[in-house]
Design a protein around this motif. Structure first.
Motif, PDB file in Angstrom:
ATOM      1  N   CYS A 209       5.115 108.730  12.841  1.00 43.27           N
ATOM      2  CA  CYS A 209       5.139 107.975  14.085  1.00 43.27           C
ATOM      3  C   CYS A 209       5.780 106.598  13.962  1.00 43.27           C
ATOM      4  O   CYS A 209       5.921 105.903  14.961  1.00 43.27           O
ATOM      5  N   ARG A 273       3.927 115.063  14.724  1.00 43.64           N
ATOM      6  CA  ARG A 273       5.180 115.010  15.472  1.00 43.64           C
ATOM      7  C   ARG A 273       5.141 115.853  16.735  1.00 43.64           C
ATOM      8  O   ARG A 273       5.977 115.684  17.624  1.00 43.64           O
ATOM      9  N   THR A 274       4.191 116.779  16.822  1.00 43.68           N
ATOM     10  CA  THR A 274       4.082 117.569  18.047  1.00 43.68           C
ATOM     11  C   THR A 274       3.291 116.825  19.121  1.00 43.68           C
ATOM     12  O   THR A 274       3.253 117.243  20.265  1.00 43.68           O
ATOM     13  N   ILE A 275       2.640 115.725  18.745  1.00 42.56           N
ATOM     14  CA  ILE A 275       1.902 114.953  19.739  1.00 42.56           C
ATOM     15  C   ILE A 275       2.915 114.126  20.533  1.00 42.56           C
ATOM     16  O   ILE A 275       3.732 113.432  19.942  1.00 42.56           O
ATOM     17  N   PRO A 276       2.897 114.225  21.863  1.00 38.92           N
ATOM     18  CA  PRO A 276       3.911 113.535  22.667  1.00 38.92           C
ATOM     19  C   PRO A 276       3.957 112.039  22.352  1.00 38.92           C
ATOM     20  O   PRO A 276       2.923 111.367  22.290  1.00 38.92           O
ATOM     21  N   GLY A 277       5.149 111.524  22.140  1.00 45.92           N
ATOM     22  CA  GLY A 277       5.327 110.121  21.788  1.00 45.92           C
ATOM     23  C   GLY A 277       4.916 109.173  22.903  1.00 45.92           C
ATOM     24  O   GLY A 277       4.616 108.007  22.650  1.00 45.92           O
ATOM     25  N   GLU A 278       4.903 109.687  24.158  1.00 45.57           N
ATOM     26  CA  GLU A 278       4.592 108.792  25.285  1.00 45.57           C
ATOM     27  C   GLU A 278       3.194 108.187  25.151  1.00 45.57           C
ATOM     28  O   GLU A 278       2.952 107.056  25.550  1.00 45.57           O
ATOM     29  N   GLU A 281       3.442 105.310  22.911  1.00 49.69           N
ATOM     30  CA  GLU A 281       4.275 104.297  23.555  1.00 49.69           C
ATOM     31  C   GLU A 281       3.454 103.512  24.582  1.00 49.69           C
ATOM     32  O   GLU A 281       3.465 102.281  24.610  1.00 49.69           O
TER      33      GLU A 281
END
Lengths: 388, 454, 304
Positions: A209, A273-278, A281
């Motif tokens: 992340c 990495r499959t967890i949404p970056g939003e 953010e």
């Protein structure tokens, strides 16, 4: 798309065959563990433990089936001594000489099956001989194998464990019994699972992340470590723990888990990495620190993958053999695997029923754990492969 | 920050799992490791207790350690060795060569005794076995000769005289043949006369010595030229050839546990075996009333006297031991048994230890009670072998473990028909010759890099 | 470097700090030290003495080592393809529309979680020449052809096959991975292939295999690395009985590299020599992995 009937039959036949081939060794272990010693060597193989009865003086008594007596002779037993229990034995007539300290229990004619009562004390009870046709049989597991095997595992000599050999061992030797081995194994398992969960998640977050210079090269190096065979590291690792003064303690077996492991870092990173970056953010905009994002957002979302990592590490630690073999020097610190191996090497020849009992006891906790958690397990293993 | 937190978390764990010391103990604690367990360890414990009762300044703690040779080296390397260890004499040379042992002379002389005086109290072979390249590193506690055991009932069943063991090798082979019973249809062996590596594979190198080999002479490995080695290999080939390779393997896998009533010698599945005095103890424990005989190993051509191979249990002080003097005090106690003992219960020191283990004392002088009230009824056989010097000790070689392993592998290959005796001789010679060469090069190299203090 | 870059670098290192220590202390340092010691004569009890290429020269002439390399490669060459075939067959069976799938899956996976020491004990018993179950089953077959049944672990020519057979028993991990791969293959592809007139073998060959090839590849690589370092089984299952036997008994037929390494280092205390073996083991692993990678690279089909 239902397969045709013959097709189905073939599939079930194959499955049945595979199940038989895979299940038999386990079944054989369990069955052997419950047999009396003499029945392990019978041919064809004996699956079910049996006891034998005969009617003697109008009472049904449990008897042992021994070898047929080829000649006439005497059943004798020794005078009981504090250091051994009296075992009745057969002496052929032509070899028999009256010796002091030996009791004659019964004179026997040829061609019979010798039968012994459980523990006949000389003087008191007696030995009876019955013809084979009078012997009845019933199935009964020999549960005594388990305490016997566990006592042997703890370092007592083969047989006399029954007669209080436990007390005969030097007082200074710690009671390094089965419970102790199990406790050692559990300590290692639990600590290394804790270490794995603490360290790898943090590190994997750093790889998954965060963006920083050199990250990808470092990650490639991390993956490359999975290629290093563990035996290559043995000698230097021994040196490392020697200089830390930790040889002969449990520490070397769980400490490395607190400093990450290439495989778990990889596994967790793939999941993160499959967890949404939003999500991250949004938190970052709200002024949440990276640690906060990791702790409050990522970690709670990754419970399934953490469970997988924990299970794997538990399994590895439980099954580890080369580590304990290398680092543990004294019996009171042995793990189950090591104790089982040492049990095997104590003497020449084998007492298969006891060895299998010890093996069964070592294996059973894991089998139970697996059956209880098998869904997590299977999903976890599947993830490792597919994402690779 | 996180690391520090973790370290804080870890510290108590580390402390809890580290080695524990007896706090506030005024007496010096001597930790003594032994590879014995069960009855044999109990025998030593009795003497330890007696010693501890008589001393106010020292307390000995006995620990049974399995896999002792390896564990001892690992803890010595780790810098936390025991003060005393009891192990097999064949391992001493290797550890001495590695610098893992404390030379005993300074310790002995520190207590006012002379080294020669102490060694003079042991039987010849025992005293020789103490030295490695001139330095005393070990002191013998027990001496055991390997002898022939035979099951008299089996002899009788096979029509042999139960009181007359085979005297020479040819007779031995003949006995083996007559004592082997097979299942008629399958040829499966039901009972055998003798198995060449039962109960322990170390019998292979032992056999080489028995059959006449020096194994090592004038600072050289002489396996290929060793008459004993050739005889051993050919004998092995012959024995297994007579039994049949597959039948032999199957039979070997079917034998019951050694230290139990299922021991094949006790049940008669094997009629003869080569073993040490401890088997007398096991026979009493697991097969009371068993009729068996004990005699010197059969003689070989050219050797007339009954022979045997001798092994010792020795005490050593590892390098870095904290209390070598206290350890010696305990040994001194062991080596000064009460020679006026009248009965078995009055035996002390090594005499009590050896008697309890059914073994022979390493000391020249024995009390009357030791000789006549010994639990091993065959003590005379063992003692005679040891005293006459016809029992050969294993060579004191730093690469002995490697040598022995290689011999075992070679014998196994010959038994199974994988190799001819000639090829096996050459292979062992090649391998161990190279190992010996390597050992010498390394010693020189080490002496160059770290010159020994003058 | 801009301040934000520096900050991210600090963060990155901060999060991976534990692993940096772990990597250094438990992986990189040991590898480097093993390499260094392999040029030394070293026993842990005394400081190492440099001896140049001596250890490697001795390795070249050491027949036990040659046996170890050969045995290790034979074991890998036997156990990996057979293991993959068995695992794939089981996975294909489980992937069919059957009842009791969970039961079969659990049963097939079970051996994989049995501790290696325990499974070695079980198979020691199974392979026992006299009372073992294996000979009870295959013995008649051998006798039918006029041969006596093998004594497996006691017989130099059957010990390695026995270990390979035993390794097939624990292929549960691969099976589960393949099963997951198979379940990811879209049904429509099979249906389309059936409409095109493909038979079962053709469907397997042209649809299933290419689609699960990445999974097979991953498992193959892990299999190569794993089977080259096989230790526990070989260490325990020497010979038929329980007594002390020299390494690799019978007759060095089960002497694998890691077993030889272990006893050289920790019984004979020849740590320098052991490190030379370790370096060769590492090189062999790298070499085999690279070969497998090269051979397989073109045949892998990545769908996305």
């Amino acid at each position: 798309m239902k397969p045709a009937a013959t097709h189905r039959f073939v599939i079930y036949a194959c499955l049945g065959f595979a199940a038989l081939a895979i299940g038999t060794p386990l079944l054989r272990m369990a069955c052997t563990a419950l047999l009396p010693a003499d029945q392990t060597r019978q041919r064809p193989p004996r699956w079910l433990p049996r006891v034998y009865f005969a009617a003697i003086d109008d009472r049904r008594v449990e008897v042992l089936v021994g070898t047929p007596v080829p000649t006439a002779g005497f059943w004798v037993t020794d005078e009981p001594a504090p250091d051994r229990r009296p075992t009745p034995r057969f002496v052929p007539a032509d070899e028999f000489r009256q010796q002091p300290g030996v009791h004659v229990l019964k004179t026997v004619n040829a061609g019979w099956i010798p039968v012994s009562l459980r523990v006949p004390a000389p003087g008191g009870s007696s030995i009876d001989i019955v013809p084979p046709s009078a012997v009845e049989t019933r199935i009964r597991p020999r549960w005594e194998n388990f305490p016997l095997a566990l006592a042997s595992m703890a370092g007592a000599l083969g047989e006399p464990a029954e007669s209080g050999a436990e007390n005969a061992r030097p007082a200074t030797e710690l009671p390094a019994g089965f419970a102790r081995f199990a406790a050692n194994t559990l300590i290692i398992c639990v600590l290394s699972v804790v270490g794995t969960l603490l360290s790898n998640a943090i590190v994997a977050y750093g790889f998954a992340c965060l963006k920083w210079r050199g990250r990808d090269a470092f990650f490639a190096l991390t993956l490359a470590t999975m290629m290093v065979p563990f035996p290559v590291l043995l000698v230097p690792l021994f040196g490392v723990f020697k200089s830390l003064g930790l040889i002969g303690t449990l520490v070397p077996l769980w400490l490395p888990a607190f400093f990450g492991n290439g495989f778990f870092i990889f596994l967790l990173r793939q999941f993160f990495r499959t967890i949404p970056g939003e999500l991250a953010e949004a938190a970052r905009i709200d002024g949440c620190s990276e640690w906060g994002i990791f702790w409050r957002i990522i970690l709670p979302l990754s419970r399934p993958v953490l469970a997988v990592a924990a299970l794997f590490q538990f399994l590895w630690a439980w099954n580890d053999f080369i580590g304990p073999l290398l680092f543990l020097t004294r019996r009171p610190l042995f793990t189950l695997s090591l104790a089982l191996q040492q049990y095997q090497t104590q003497h020449g020849g084998m007492e298969w029923h006891l060895l299998m009992a010890a093996t069964l006891v070592t294996t059973l906790p894991l089998v139970l754990l697996f059956v209880l958690t098998q869904k997590t397990f299977v999903q976890g293993i599947a993830t490792t492969g597919v994402k690779g | 920050m996180r690391t520090r937190l973790l370290a804080l978390l870890l510290l108590p764990l580390l402390a809890a799992c580290g080695p524990q010391h007896d706090a506030a103990e005024e007496r010096v604690v001597v930790s003594c490791w032994t590879l014995w367990n069960g009855e044999e360890a109990k025998a030593l414990q009795t003497e330890v207790d007696r010693f501890n009762r008589g001393r106010t300044d020292i307390v000995v703690e006995l620990v049974s350690v399995s896999d002792l040779p390896r564990q001892l080296m690992l803890t010595t390397a780790g810098g936390n060795p025991p003060d005393l260890a009891v192990l097999d004499s064949s391992d001493v040379a290797k550890y001495a060569e590695l610098g893992a042992l404390e030379p005993l002379s300074p310790i002995i002389e520190g207590s006012g005794e002379s080294t020669d005086g102490v060694l003079g109290r042991f039987l010849g072979n025992c005293a020789t076995a103490c030295r490695h390249r001139g330095t005393v590193y070990s002191l013998p506690l027990c001496s055991s000769s390997i002898v022939l055991f035979w099951n008299k009932r089996r002899f009788r069943e096979a029509g042999l005289d139960p009181e007359r063991p085979p005297r020479d090798l040819a007779e031995f082979d003949e006995y083996c043949r007559r004592l082997t019973e097979r299942e008629a249809q399958t040829g499966r062996i039901i009972r055998a006369g003798f198995l060449p590596n039962w109960p322990w594979p170390e019998l292979d190198p032992t056999s080489v010595l028995w059959l006449g080999g020096p194994l090592f002479a004038r600072d050289e490995i002489v396996f290929a030229r060793d008459p004993g080695a050739r005889r051993t290999l050919e004998w092995n080939q012959r024995l297994v050839g007579n039994l049949g390779r597959d039948a032999y393997l199957t039979f070997q896998g079917s034998l019951g546990s050694y230290a139990s009533s299922q021991n094949p010698l006790f049940t008669g599945r094997i009629a003869m075996s080569f073993d040490g005095p401890w088997l007398v103890q096991f026979a009493g424990q697991f097969a009371a009333g068993l009729e068996y005989g004990v005699a010197a190993l059969p003689s070989t051509d050219g050797l007339t006297s009954p022979s045997s191979v001798q092994t010792f249990d020795v005490a050593i002080v590892p390098k870095g031991a904290r209390h070598p003097r206290a350890a010696w005090a305990f040994l001194r106690f062991l080596f000064a048994p009460d020679l006026s003992a009248r009965s078995r219960s009055q035996l002390t020191g090594v005499e009590q230890l050896c008697a309890h283990q059914f073994k022979d004392s390493p000391l020249r002088d024995c009390s009357e009670a030791f000789l006549h009230d010994h639990p091993n009824p065959h003590l005379a056989v063992f003692r005679e072998l040891a005293q006459r010097g016809s029992a050969t000790p294993l060579p004191s070689l730093s690469i002995w473990r490697e040598y022995a392993d290689t011999i075992m592998t070679a014998c196994e290959k010959v038994r199974l028909g994988e190799q001819t005796p000639d090829a096996a001789l050459a292979e062992v010679q090649g391998r161990i010759g190279a190992a010996w060469q390597r050992q010498r090069t390394n010693r020189l190299r080490r002496e160059r890099a770290y010159p020994p203090p003058p | 470097m801009s301040p934000s870059e520096r900050r991210s670098l600090r963060l990155g290192f901060g999060f991976t700090a534990l692993w940096i220590i772990g990597l250094g202390v438990f992986v990189l340092y040991p590898v480097a030290a093993a390499l260094f010691y392999s040029f030394c004569e070293y026993s842990v009890l005394q400081p190492p003495v440099w001896c140049g290429l001596d250890n490697y020269r001795q390795l070249a002439a050491d027949e036990s080592f040659h046996h170890a390399v050969r045995n290790t490669l034979v074991f890998a060459a036997g156990s990996i393809p057979l293991g993959m075939a068995v695992a794939l067959a089981l996975a294909l069976l489980l992937n069919c529309d059957i009842r009791g799938r969970v039961f079969f899956r659990t049963l097939f996976y079970l051996p994989a979680i049995v501790p290696a020491v325990a499974s070695s004990m079980i198979w020691l018993w199974m392979f026992n020449g006299e009372s073992g179950l294996v000979n009870w089953v295959v013995g008649p077959l051998f006798r039918f052809f006029g041969a006596s049944p093998p004594t497996w672990l006691a017989d130099p020519s059957w010990a390695k096959p026995a270990l390979i057979l035993m390794s097939l028993w624990g292929t549960g991990n691969s099976m589960i991975i393949y099963l997951a791969g198979l379940q990811d293959v879209p049904r429509e592809l099979y249906e389309a292939a059936t409409i095109d007139g493909a038979n079962a073998w053709q469907r397997f060959r042209h649809v299933t295999l290419p689609l699960i090839s990445p999974v097979l590849y991953f498992d193959l690589i892990m299999g190569v690395i794993g089977s080259l370092q096989v230790f526990t089984q070989a260490y325990i299952m020497r010979g038929d009985g329980g007594a002390y036997l020299p390494d690799g008994a019978p007759a060095e037929s089960t002497l694998f590299l890691s077993v030889y390494l272990f006893s050289t280092a920790f019984y004979r205390l020849r740590m320098g020599y052991a490190c030379a073996i370790a370096c060769i083991l590492f090189l062999v692993t790298l070499g085999c992995t690279w070969l497998v990678h090269r051979a397989a690279r073109r045949r892998i089909h990545y769908s996305n």
